[in-house]
Design an enzyme around this catalytic site. Structure first.
Site, PDB file in Angstrom:
ATOM      1  N   ALA A   2     -34.940  26.683  13.411  1.00 51.06           N
ATOM      2  CA  ALA A   2     -33.661  27.177  13.902  1.00 51.06           C
ATOM      3  C   ALA A   2     -32.801  25.985  14.285  1.00 51.06           C
ATOM      4  O   ALA A   2     -33.182  25.186  15.125  1.00 51.06           O
ATOM      5  CB  ALA A   2     -33.900  28.072  15.112  1.00 51.06           C
ATOM      6  N   CYS A   3     -31.655  25.841  13.664  1.00 46.96           N
ATOM      7  CA  CYS A   3     -30.804  24.674  13.865  1.00 46.96           C
ATOM      8  C   CYS A   3     -29.343  25.091  13.880  1.00 46.96           C
ATOM      9  O   CYS A   3     -29.016  26.247  13.620  1.00 46.96           O
ATOM     10  CB  CYS A   3     -31.032  23.640  12.759  1.00 46.96           C
ATOM     11  SG  CYS A   3     -32.767  23.197  12.495  1.00 46.96           S
ATOM     12  N   THR A   4     -28.460  24.142  14.192  1.00 45.15           N
ATOM     13  CA  THR A   4     -27.016  24.368  14.122  1.00 45.15           C
ATOM     14  C   THR A   4     -26.376  23.130  13.518  1.00 45.15           C
ATOM     15  O   THR A   4     -26.732  22.007  13.891  1.00 45.15           O
ATOM     16  CB  THR A   4     -26.422  24.636  15.507  1.00 45.15           C
ATOM     17  OG1 THR A   4     -27.171  25.656  16.166  1.00 45.15           O
ATOM     18  CG2 THR A   4     -24.975  25.061  15.396  1.00 45.15           C
ATOM     19  N   GLU A  95     -30.791  23.140   7.609  1.00 40.04           N
ATOM     20  CA  GLU A  95     -30.358  24.295   8.387  1.00 40.04           C
ATOM     21  C   GLU A  95     -31.022  25.521   7.777  1.00 40.04           C
ATOM     22  O   GLU A  95     -30.716  25.890   6.634  1.00 40.04           O
ATOM     23  CB  GLU A  95     -28.839  24.423   8.318  1.00 40.04           C
ATOM     24  CG  GLU A  95     -28.268  25.602   9.074  1.00 40.04           C
ATOM     25  CD  GLU A  95     -28.166  25.322  10.560  1.00 40.04           C
ATOM     26  OE1 GLU A  95     -28.132  26.308  11.323  1.00 40.04           O
ATOM     27  OE2 GLU A  95     -28.114  24.140  10.957  1.00 40.04           O
TER      28      GLU A  95
END
Length: 494
Positions: A2-4, A95
């Site tokens: 889980a990334c941004t 991502e």
């Protein structure tokens, strides 16, 4: 993972740089120590074996040197995550993004299956563990990055949906995987920024360009036939929207993904759009929040760090907030969460000589409590304070020091916040100061070897200041939390 991600075109940044940045987050309930290293051509394997999927890939014999932020603890593969090669090409991967059952049914993910009885193992495709290591050392432009990774995806497939960014001094490209073997990529316009919160994000795409001149768009060779034969285009005669065709529109997105895009664009474009109230044009749960926007003012590294550290400050959704409906606090997934492993902002500056133009801004640990610090990318070694991370908890490295600060400060956010804010400003200010100073030294020097020495000296000086300021913060937070212990008593014995 889980990334941004945020990508900023060169005409949208404060100094004409291209900037790509991403939070690398662990899975829920897991924390992954990271380190900042340089991978030399000698260290780069010629035959690559994936730990997760068991896929084996022969790699070219002429790798470039590159920086990376791999896992500090062995066991699950390299996960190089983010870096810059010696040709000043940057890459961040990945991502994790979403898809839908129609796509995954038409082109299933290439997943590893262990041997069972008389059945041999089934080799899987490539994934986040592998992508930087098998791509970044072999590309000379951002466009080449798309072309190489696209060919690898078509040949080996992938076991997960991912978005990947490439940048050089002129261009930024964003690639999204589609099912097991397909992909699309779009050049980020120079005057916009892009936000990516764990969803397939591209919301407009020119298939004619992708299948023709490839000026602004690229894709897997059979993508139009793939869309047509599997009835994937759900548009009503309107322009082709990859988000509708390949992406998701789930209830989970409205809690986990879309609120992050809403907050980032709300902060960077507060006047352009009506974001709040009963007449809001976009809400935290809107499915059509734009993939890209022209910012209201030029974007700085401080802006990037702020939005990638966000926990819905100034809204009733802030888990640390003290106003609004208390039932709404923490209802949306924050950008700066406890399981941020690191943030990397890769800044490629056009006004600096090629050998010194790339700066890597790094932050380790939970972004709400850490600071971003700049380092020259064209080096052969990195400071121990960022390179010596292991599984041992110690204040001798940047990762664990920040994890300790975050765990203590979170429990008394209001009282610890002033220390955090002063630290974040001091670290970035000192970083800018030292980069300015050493840029001047590099400008005055003509010898290539001496320039290389200056860059590494600069990085060490920056790391020394960083460690000093981080230790001061740790002491301040520890004192604040100690004073608030429940077994405290105001009467002294002396």
């Amino acid at each position: 993972m889980a990334c941004t991600t945020i990508l900023v075109g060169k005409n949208a940044t404060y100094d004409g740089s291209t900037m790509i940045a991403r939070n690398d987050d662990s899975q829920s309930g897991k924390f992954t120590p990271k380190k900042f290293v340089v991978v030399t051509p000698f260290e780069q394997p010629r035959h690559y074996i994936s730990v997760i999927s068991h896929v084996q890939i022969d790699l070219p014999d002429n790798p470039l040197r590159y920086t990376a932020v791999p896992n500090a603890v062995a066991g699950e593969g390299i996960w190089a995550a983010s870096g810059v090669n010696e040709m000043n090409v940057a890459m961040t991967a990945t991502e994790t993004i979403t898809s839908n059952p129609r796509v995954l049914g038409a082109d299933p993910l290439v997943e590893y299956k262990a041997p069972e009885g008389d059945k041999p193992e089934t080799i899987g495709g490539i994934g986040e563990e592998d992508l930087v290591s098998i791509t970044l050392p072999y590309i000379h432009t951002a466009r080449e990055g798309v072309e190489r990774l696209g060919s690898l995806l078509e040949k080996y497939g992938t076991y997960e949906m991912n978005g990947i960014a490439f940048s050089d001094v002129n261009e930024i490209w964003w690639l999204e995987t589609i099912g097991g073997h397909h992909w699309i990529a779009k050049r980020v316009p120079d005057n916009v920024y892009v936000v990516m919160p764990n969803q397939l994000g591209i919301d407009s795409f020119d298939l004619n360009d992708a299948m023709g001149e490839k000026q602004e768009h690229m894709c897997s060779a059979d993508l139009p036939d793939f869309i047509r034969s599997n009835h994937l285009d759900v548009s009503q005669g309107m322009s082709f929207n990859p988000r509708d065709v390949f992406g998701s529109r789930d209830d989970a997105d409205h809690v986990y993904n879309t609120p992050r895009a809403w907050f980032m664009e709300r902060w960077l474009n507060p006047k352009t759009i009506r974001w709040d109230g009963p007449n809001a044009e976009y809400t935290p749960e809107s499915d059509n929040i734009p993939w890209s926007m022209i910012p209201e003012r030029k974007i700085t590294p401080e802006d990037v760090k702020y939005v990638l550290s966000a926990h819905y400050q100034g809204t009733e959704y802030d888990p640390y907030g003290a106003y609004g409906d208390p039932r709404k606090r923490g209802m949306y997934r924050s950008i700066g969460v406890n399981r941020n492993d690191f943030m990397a902002l890769l800044q490629i500056r056009p006004y600096v000589a090629e050998e010194s133009r790339v700066i890597e801004w790094l932050a380790f640990g939970s972004n709400a409590f850490n600071a971003a610090v700049p380092f020259y990318a064209n080096v052969t070694t990195t400071p121990e304070y960022l390179a010596n991370t292991t599984d041992e908890v110690t204040t001798d490295n940047f990762y664990w020091a920040n994890r300790l600060v975050a765990a203590m400060a979170d429990a008394d956010f209001g009282h610890c916040l002033p220390h955090i804010e002063r630290y974040q400003e001091a670290v970035m200010a000192k970083g800018h100061e030292l980069i300015h100073r050493f840029d001047g030294n590099l400008f005055m020097e003509n010898d290539a070897e001496e320039k290389a020495r200056i860059r590494e000296t600069a990085n060490q000086a920056i790391a020394d200041e960083l460690k000093k300021l981080t230790q001061e913060l740790l002491g301040n937070v520890l004192y604040t939390r100690s004073c608030g212990m429940r077994n405290s008593y105001s009467r002294s014995d002396n």
